[in-house]
Design a protein around this motif. Sequence first.
Motif, PDB file in Angstrom:
ATOM      1  N   ASP A   1       0.809  -1.231   0.000  1.00 29.89           N
ATOM      2  CA  ASP A   1       0.000   0.000   0.000  1.00 29.89           C
ATOM      3  C   ASP A   1       0.837   1.273   0.000  1.00 29.89           C
ATOM      4  OD1 ASP A   1      -2.630  -1.252   0.116  1.00 29.89           O
ATOM      5  OD2 ASP A   1      -2.008  -1.928   2.098  1.00 29.89           O
ATOM      6  N   THR A   2       2.116   1.155  -0.287  1.00 32.76           N
ATOM      7  CA  THR A   2       2.975   2.333  -0.426  1.00 32.76           C
ATOM      8  C   THR A   2       3.221   2.538  -1.913  1.00 32.76           C
ATOM      9  OG1 THR A   2       4.862   0.863  -0.022  1.00 32.76           O
ATOM     10  CG2 THR A   2       4.063   2.174   1.838  1.00 32.76           C
ATOM     11  N   ASP A   3       2.434   3.418  -2.516  1.00 37.11           N
ATOM     12  CA  ASP A   3       2.457   3.600  -3.965  1.00 37.11           C
ATOM     13  C   ASP A   3       3.328   4.760  -4.416  1.00 37.11           C
ATOM     14  OD1 ASP A   3       0.639   1.483  -4.237  1.00 37.11           O
ATOM     15  OD2 ASP A   3      -1.065   2.831  -3.921  1.00 37.11           O
ATOM     16  N   ALA A   4       3.810   5.577  -3.490  1.00 34.90           N
ATOM     17  CA  ALA A   4       4.655   6.703  -3.863  1.00 34.90           C
ATOM     18  C   ALA A   4       6.023   6.207  -4.336  1.00 34.90           C
ATOM     19  CB  ALA A   4       4.832   7.651  -2.681  1.00 34.90           C
ATOM     20  N   ARG A   5       6.740   7.061  -5.057  1.00 34.26           N
ATOM     21  CA  ARG A   5       8.092   6.686  -5.472  1.00 34.26           C
ATOM     22  C   ARG A   5       8.987   6.484  -4.258  1.00 34.26           C
ATOM     23  NH1 ARG A   5      10.627  10.582  -9.732  1.00 34.26           N
ATOM     24  NH2 ARG A   5      12.207   8.947  -9.755  1.00 34.26           N
TER      25      ARG A   5
ATOM     26  N   ASP B   1       5.669   9.975   0.491  1.00 37.18           N
ATOM     27  CA  ASP B   1       4.705   9.740   1.560  1.00 37.18           C
ATOM     28  C   ASP B   1       5.445   9.481   2.866  1.00 37.18           C
ATOM     29  OD1 ASP B   1       2.486  10.008  -0.055  1.00 37.18           O
ATOM     30  OD2 ASP B   1       2.268   7.861  -0.424  1.00 37.18           O
ATOM     31  N   VAL B   2       4.760   9.699   3.979  1.00 36.64           N
ATOM     32  CA  VAL B   2       5.331   9.429   5.302  1.00 36.64           C
ATOM     33  C   VAL B   2       4.381   8.508   6.058  1.00 36.64           C
ATOM     34  CG1 VAL B   2       6.010  10.418   7.527  1.00 36.64           C
ATOM     35  CG2 VAL B   2       6.569  11.630   5.399  1.00 36.64           C
TER      36      VAL B   2
ATOM     37  N   ALA C   1      13.782   4.596   4.395  1.00 37.36           N
ATOM     38  CA  ALA C   1      13.315   4.911   3.048  1.00 37.36           C
ATOM     39  C   ALA C   1      12.848   3.632   2.361  1.00 37.36           C
ATOM     40  CB  ALA C   1      14.441   5.540   2.231  1.00 37.36           C
ATOM     41  N   VAL C   2      11.612   3.629   1.882  1.00 35.98           N
ATOM     42  CA  VAL C   2      11.066   2.501   1.125  1.00 35.98           C
ATOM     43  C   VAL C   2      10.798   2.985  -0.287  1.00 35.98           C
ATOM     44  CG1 VAL C   2       9.165   0.855   0.911  1.00 35.98           C
ATOM     45  CG2 VAL C   2      10.042   1.459   3.185  1.00 35.98           C
ATOM     46  N   ASP C   3      11.374   2.307  -1.280  1.00 31.53           N
ATOM     47  CA  ASP C   3      11.198   2.751  -2.652  1.00 31.53           C
ATOM     48  C   ASP C   3       9.990   2.095  -3.322  1.00 31.53           C
ATOM     49  OD1 ASP C   3      11.953   0.167  -3.489  1.00 31.53           O
ATOM     50  OD2 ASP C   3      14.014   0.762  -3.932  1.00 31.53           O
ATOM     51  N   GLY C   4       9.776   2.397  -4.582  1.00 30.58           N
ATOM     52  CA  GLY C   4       8.612   1.897  -5.301  1.00 30.58           C
ATOM     53  C   GLY C   4       8.658   0.408  -5.590  1.00 30.58           C
ATOM     54  N   ASN C   5       9.801  -0.232  -5.327  1.00 31.05           N
ATOM     55  CA  ASN C   5       9.942  -1.675  -5.516  1.00 31.05           C
ATOM     56  C   ASN C   5       9.852  -2.441  -4.203  1.00 31.05           C
ATOM     57  OD1 ASN C   5      10.416  -1.532  -8.386  1.00 31.05           O
ATOM     58  ND2 ASN C   5      12.470  -0.755  -7.926  1.00 31.05           N
ATOM     59  N   ASP C   6       9.343  -1.774  -3.161  1.00 31.65           N
ATOM     60  CA  ASP C   6       9.157  -2.388  -1.842  1.00 31.65           C
ATOM     61  C   ASP C   6      10.477  -2.818  -1.210  1.00 31.65           C
ATOM     62  OD1 ASP C   6       6.437  -2.044  -2.330  1.00 31.65           O
ATOM     63  OD2 ASP C   6       6.253  -4.032  -3.227  1.00 31.65           O
ATOM     64  N   ARG C   7      11.491  -2.031  -1.461  1.00 36.27           N
ATOM     65  CA  ARG C   7      12.793  -2.260  -0.849  1.00 36.27           C
ATOM     66  C   ARG C   7      13.188  -1.025  -0.034  1.00 36.27           C
ATOM     67  NH1 ARG C   7      16.405  -3.623  -5.966  1.00 36.27           N
ATOM     68  NH2 ARG C   7      15.481  -1.600  -6.483  1.00 36.27           N
ATOM     69  N   ALA C   8      14.027  -1.250   0.974  1.00 37.87           N
ATOM     70  CA  ALA C   8      14.492  -0.153   1.825  1.00 37.87           C
ATOM     71  C   ALA C   8      15.985   0.053   1.596  1.00 37.87           C
ATOM     72  CB  ALA C   8      14.204  -0.461   3.292  1.00 37.87           C
ATOM     73  N   PRO C   9      16.364   1.018   0.742  1.00 36.13           N
ATOM     74  CA  PRO C   9      17.767   1.198   0.374  1.00 36.13           C
ATOM     75  C   PRO C   9      18.558   2.149   1.272  1.00 36.13           C
ATOM     76  CG  PRO C   9      16.422   2.605  -0.984  1.00 36.13           C
ATOM     77  CD  PRO C   9      15.474   1.855  -0.081  1.00 36.13           C
ATOM     78  N   MET C  10      17.877   2.821   2.198  1.00 36.28           N
ATOM     79  CA  MET C  10      18.577   3.809   3.018  1.00 36.28           C
ATOM     80  C   MET C  10      17.831   4.048   4.323  1.00 36.28           C
ATOM     81  SD  MET C  10      19.651   7.745   1.961  1.00 36.28           S
ATOM     82  CE  MET C  10      20.710   7.165   0.628  1.00 36.28           C
ATOM     83  N   PHE C  11      18.560   4.431   5.366  1.00 35.63           N
ATOM     84  CA  PHE C  11      17.921   4.890   6.596  1.00 35.63           C
ATOM     85  C   PHE C  11      18.730   6.046   7.172  1.00 35.63           C
ATOM     86  CE2 PHE C  11      20.829   1.553   8.018  1.00 35.63           C
ATOM     87  CZ  PHE C  11      21.451   2.125   9.119  1.00 35.63           C
TER      88      PHE C  11
END
Length: 205
Positions: free
Chosen positions: A62-66, A104-105, A174-184
């Motif tokens: 449900d996180t559709d933002a980039r 989105d937050v 950070a969650v990207d549009g591919n449902d991965r978290a590349p940074m915090f």
Amino acid sequence: MGRSARLRTALASTLAAGLLLAGCGGESGDGEVTGSVVDPPFEVAATPLTDTEGKPFSLADDTDARLTLVFFGYTQCPDICPMVMQTLTSGLTKLSDEEREQVDVVFVTTDPATDTRAVLRDYLDRFDPSYVGVRGDLDTTATVAESVGVFVADGEELASGGYDLGSHGTYVIAVDGNDRAPMFWRQDTSADEFRSDISSLLGDA
């Protein structure tokens, strides 16, 4: 080695790498970043929680933002949680309108016994009415949190049965549009650093 232990090892390695990146200027695309880069990125669990409207909400589905910025905390936190949320909010106001529309937050409570849907909504509206608040039982919350390297049970237990993660490090994920978290980002990240890193991530997406 169990899943939790593997995630702890991965996060420890990422934290060490993040310190090096912060010291020498880690790179994302053409710009330097302050946040800690996760390589390979965490795969975000699709396990649903519940938003402030009572609807299922998954950090993956449900996180559709980039770019979606996720924070685990609780509304009664006296210092770190409101500080991070205010700094993040200030950083977002420094983005261009086009960039801000792509972000989105989501605030995930670690104290569901206290943070009812109404309490969460009232708290987040003080920062930005567009912010999404989600909650779930602690086991479910812990499962989602561990998928992005946050360990709820490592926090200080609250009287309500929830957890204060502040004394153990509080991160924006950070969650990207591919449902991965590349940074915090750590709790001492400035508004300008958030703005710069978010712009870099949007440019790379």
